[in-house]
Design an enzyme around this catalytic site. Structure first.
Site, short mmCIF file in Angstrom:
data_model
loop_
_atom_site.label_atom_id
_atom_site.label_comp_id
_atom_site.label_asym_id
_atom_site.label_seq_id
_atom_site.Cartn_x
_atom_site.Cartn_y
_atom_site.Cartn_z
N ARG A 74 0.83 -1.21 0.00
CA ARG A 74 0.00 0.00 0.00
C ARG A 74 0.86 1.26 0.00
O ARG A 74 0.53 2.25 -0.67
CB ARG A 74 -0.91 -0.02 1.24
CG ARG A 74 -1.90 1.13 1.31
CD ARG A 74 -2.99 0.85 2.32
NE ARG A 74 -3.86 1.99 2.50
CZ ARG A 74 -3.87 2.77 3.58
NH1 ARG A 74 -3.06 2.50 4.59
NH2 ARG A 74 -4.69 3.78 3.67
N HIS A 78 0.68 4.31 -2.71
CA HIS A 78 0.44 5.69 -2.30
C HIS A 78 1.59 6.59 -2.70
O HIS A 78 1.40 7.79 -2.91
CB HIS A 78 0.20 5.76 -0.79
CG HIS A 78 -1.18 5.37 -0.39
ND1 HIS A 78 -1.91 6.04 0.57
CD2 HIS A 78 -1.99 4.37 -0.83
CE1 HIS A 78 -3.11 5.47 0.69
NE2 HIS A 78 -3.16 4.45 -0.13
N ASN A 106 -2.87 8.77 4.61
CA ASN A 106 -1.62 8.03 4.80
C ASN A 106 -1.30 7.72 6.26
O ASN A 106 -0.28 7.07 6.54
CB ASN A 106 -0.45 8.82 4.19
CG ASN A 106 -0.46 8.78 2.69
OD1 ASN A 106 -0.98 7.85 2.08
ND2 ASN A 106 0.13 9.80 2.07
N HIS A 200 -5.74 -5.82 -2.43
CA HIS A 200 -6.57 -5.87 -1.23
C HIS A 200 -6.81 -7.30 -0.75
O HIS A 200 -7.53 -7.51 0.22
CB HIS A 200 -7.91 -5.17 -1.46
CG HIS A 200 -7.83 -3.69 -1.30
ND1 HIS A 200 -8.91 -2.85 -1.42
CD2 HIS A 200 -6.78 -2.88 -1.00
CE1 HIS A 200 -8.54 -1.60 -1.23
NE2 HIS A 200 -7.25 -1.59 -0.98
#
Length: 323
Positions: A74, A78, A106, A200
């Site tokens: 992740r 990001h 975040n 995910h």
């Protein structure tokens, strides 16, 4: 006369062999892959010990805490979706600047200590050579634990990290149209969007990110799953729910979950509810090898987004601050 079951078995095996051959071809040709100044052998002479250091560091961290896999994947996502894959998400805020990592989107990122551990070792062995952006990209690849593949390297670290730039990150409340628009701006196809969403299959989400679905009585949610989420959220906004039943394993179970209307976030379940994305969901749910191949290709593409080179970038000595 041939048995229908035999035909089905032979056809299924044939598809599996074709996918396996394609994966091998992609991996073998990967050593020649270059994009935006990146190359597979970028550190071949300057830091040949890079790969073993990265793998040992990441695997050691995951043995101690398997949940870090989702955090590292992740974090890379990001990073790349804000100003490109330049390690800007690692930079700390200062008195006169609030950095990306302190954005609400975040605050739940995890795994910074893994990046720091790798950087510390690499600075001892190859001082001033390996960028934090490359360390993060490699850590995400090794953390996923699914399709094993090589990635091009040579990213430089960015010098900008501002909280306002995180507005470009996809929100968990987006529907398929919103996701297609945001991912499309970065050059991703619908299939690549669904493949990247498959990350995910790792990790969890907090109640604060999905409780609105319960309040609005989401018609795309299975009734029994809604009861499960209500029970989770009874413990508060910070209570966590896994995306699927194998939260620490990289597999295609996430897509089977969507088919059962048990997707956790709005941005998850919309992939099955919308006809533009449901085909890819069904394909990945049926064939894990196909998902792995598509995920690998999409990750390679994402890892090349807006990479920095000198003079626009640098190799930070400390991943948390600009030189």
């Amino acid at each position: 006369m041939r048995s229908p079951n035999l035909v089905k078995m032979v056809s299924g095996n044939f598809v599996g062999v074709v996918l396996l051959v394609e994966i091998i071809v992609v991996m073998m040709s990967g050593c020649r892959f270059e994009a935006n100044g990146l190359s597979m052998d970028y550190y071949f002479r300057s830091c040949p010990i890079l790969d073993p250091i990265m793998k040992n560091t990441v695997f050691g961290a995951l043995q101690a805490d398997p949940t870090l896999a989702a955090g590292l994947v992740r974090m890379h996502f990001h990073d790349c979706f804000v100003e490109g894959c330049d390690g800007s998400v690692l930079i700390d805020s200062t008195n006169d600047n609030t950095a990306e990592k302190d954005s609400p989107a975040n605050l739940s990122l995890r795994g910074y200590e893994v990046i720091d551990a790798a950087k510390e070792q690499l600075e001892r062995m190859c001082p001033g050579v390996v960028s934090c952006a490359d360390i993060l990209a490699m850590a995400a690849r090794d953390a996923a634990g699914g399709p094993m593949y090589e990635i091009p390297k040579g990213r430089k670290d960015g010098r900008r990290s501002r909280i306002e730039d995180t507005i470009n990150l996809p929100a968990p409340t987006l529907n398929a149209s919103g996701l297609i628009t945001i991912f499309g701006k970065h050059g991703f196809t619908v299939e690549e969007l669904v493949a990247l969403s498959g990350a995910h299959t790792l990790g969890v989400a907090s109640c604060v990110n999905f409780k609105k679905r319960l309040n609005d009585v989401d018609q795309n949610m299975d009734a029994d799953f809604a009861k499960t989420l209500s029970k989770t959220c009874s413990s508060g906004d910070n209570a966590q729910q896994p995306f699927d039943a194998t939260r620490n394993s990289f597999d295609n179970l996430y897509f089977n979950t969507l088919q059962r209307k048990a997707g956790l976030l709005t941005s998850d379940q919309t992939l099955f509810a919308d006809s533009r994305t449901s085909g890819a969901v069904n394909g990945f749910a049926l064939n894990q090898a196909m998902f792995f191949l598509s995920f690998q290709r999409a990750m390679l593409k994402m890892g090349a987004l807006d990479v920095k080179d000198a003079p626009d970038g640098e190799v930070r000595k400390n991943c948390h601050k600009i030189n």
